[in-house]
Design an enzyme around this catalytic site. Structure first.
Site, PDB file in Angstrom:
ATOM      1  N   ASP A   1       0.846  -1.192   0.000  1.00 11.11           N
ATOM      2  CA  ASP A   1       0.000   0.000   0.000  1.00 11.11           C
ATOM      3  C   ASP A   1       0.883   1.244   0.000  1.00 11.11           C
ATOM      4  OD1 ASP A   1      -2.139   1.730   0.155  1.00 11.11           O
ATOM      5  OD2 ASP A   1      -2.534   1.387   2.279  1.00 11.11           O
ATOM      6  N   LEU A   2       1.899   1.222  -0.852  1.00 15.78           N
ATOM      7  CA  LEU A   2       2.832   2.349  -0.960  1.00 15.78           C
ATOM      8  C   LEU A   2       2.187   3.431  -1.820  1.00 15.78           C
ATOM      9  CD1 LEU A   2       6.110   0.293  -1.502  1.00 15.78           C
ATOM     10  CD2 LEU A   2       5.374   1.449   0.595  1.00 15.78           C
ATOM     11  N   GLU A   3       1.852   4.555  -1.199  1.00 18.46           N
ATOM     12  CA  GLU A   3       1.069   5.597  -1.853  1.00 18.46           C
ATOM     13  C   GLU A   3       1.895   6.824  -2.223  1.00 18.46           C
ATOM     14  OE1 GLU A   3      -2.427   6.434   0.440  1.00 18.46           O
ATOM     15  OE2 GLU A   3      -2.909   4.311   0.721  1.00 18.46           O
ATOM     16  N   HIS A   4       3.205   6.754  -2.010  1.00 18.45           N
ATOM     17  CA  HIS A   4       4.056   7.910  -2.280  1.00 18.45           C
ATOM     18  C   HIS A   4       5.142   7.574  -3.291  1.00 18.45           C
ATOM     19  CE1 HIS A   4       2.039   9.862   1.074  1.00 18.45           C
ATOM     20  NE2 HIS A   4       2.265   8.759   1.785  1.00 18.45           N
TER      21      HIS A   4
END
Length: 326
Positions: free
Chosen positions: A152-155
């Site tokens: 869930d890497l959002e950056h």
């Protein structure tokens, strides 16, 4: 002679089942089809604090949110019961969490350690960082008896190094490894970083549950632009993933309550209509799939805690509908 042949056939069948490869009909699936995934909040906000033992039976997959970046070792991850959550629950300990995970797994539930989230990130920008990640996450999975990993890497993410980290973990854990992803809508548009990662690991990927919330308008696979809050917004984007993945590898991510996300909450009836549209070609909006896909994976929600805050107003109707799908 007939009895001897029957006995021989039974022996051969038993041996074949004993040595059947992973993923064969003789091996139970780690995650059931038409499953419901929920994120368990290992922190305190406006949602109801929960022990893992309090997670409703509606959920098949529980994502532990979140593993945190270790400031002392780039790429490494730490995980334990958040002190504020422990206090809110009257002294919830790591040992109690481990015991609760074991009890839920005995009921057939699966667990993944989620990495990232809205505020978190993990730096996989070098091979050394990848090694730290694999070593630390591998230890956490073992210590807590967690089945796998949720990305869930959002950056932003380094596709090549994230691919390497996933495959190394898969080798370490073995055939039971559960791999899930929670990309934002933009990241699974054509050319998006998650689409590249998905292509790299789809042979070991369990399911992708795109976050169909906190998003602006997006293109559907039919060339039309759709806004949040409709069946079409969900189904016409899920179509893009269905061009790359098996139906059972595609799930729909929605917030459990209006408070759970900045935007994009829809009534559970909209979620259920989207499921019916994709699975059976019914209850669609403007977009209708080219064919029904009854094996569609299921639904994810942020979060189990927000759902509990509303008396399971999300998971109860969605669970019922998932169970009714063909």
């Amino acid at each position: 002679m007939t009895g001897r042949l029957a006995a021989l056939a039974a022996t051969v069948l038993t041996t074949a089942l004993a040595f059947a490869p992973a993923g064969s009909a003789a091996t139970p699936e780690a995650v059931p089809n038409h499953h419901l995934t929920g994120y368990w909040q290992n922190f305190v906000n406006g949602a109801k604090p929960l022990k893992i033992s309090d997670v409703p039976a509606n959920y098949d997959v529980i994502a532990l949110a979140f593993g945190n970046a270790d400031p002392a070792k780039p790429g490494a991850v730490t995980f334990n019961v958040d002190p504020e959550l422990s206090t809110a629950l009257g002294g919830y300990t790591d040992e109690q969490l481990k015991s609760d995970i074991a009890a839920k797994k005995a009921e057939g539930k699966s667990f993944v350690l989620s990495i990232g989230g809205e505020k978190g990130n993990v730096d996989l920008g070098s091979e050394a960082n990848v090694a730290n990640f694999v070593d630390s996450v591998g230890k956490i999975l073992t210590d807590y008896s967690i089945d796998g990993l949720d990305i869930d890497l959002e950056h932003g993410l380094n596709v090549a190094n994230t691919t390497s980290a996933i495959r190394q973990l898969r080798e370490r854990v073995g055939d039971g490894f559960v791999l899930t992803m929670a990309p934002q809508t933009l990241d699974v548009q054509p050319g998006g970083s998650y689409l590249q990662l998905i292509e790299n690991v789809k042979d070991i990927l369990t399911v992708v549950h795109t976050q169909y919330y906190n998003s602006g308008s997006m293109n559907g696979c039919d060339g039309q632009v759709y806004s949040q809050g409709s069946v079409d917004f969900i189904t016409a984007q899920a179509c893009t993933l269905l061009q790359t993945l098996r139906p059972d590898q595609v799930s729909l991510g929605l917030p459990a309550t209006a408070s759970a996300a900045g935007s994009g909450y829809v009534d559970p009836s909209i979620v259920n209509n989207a499921l019916s549209c994709l699975a059976a070609g019914t209850d669609c909006g403007q977009y209708t799939p080219d064919q029904p896909r009854p094996e569609i994976g299921g639904v994810m929600t942020w979060s189990i805690n927000w759902d509990a805050s509303s008396g399971n107003a999300f998971s109860d109707p969605v669970r019922t509908h998932l169970d009714s799908l063909p």
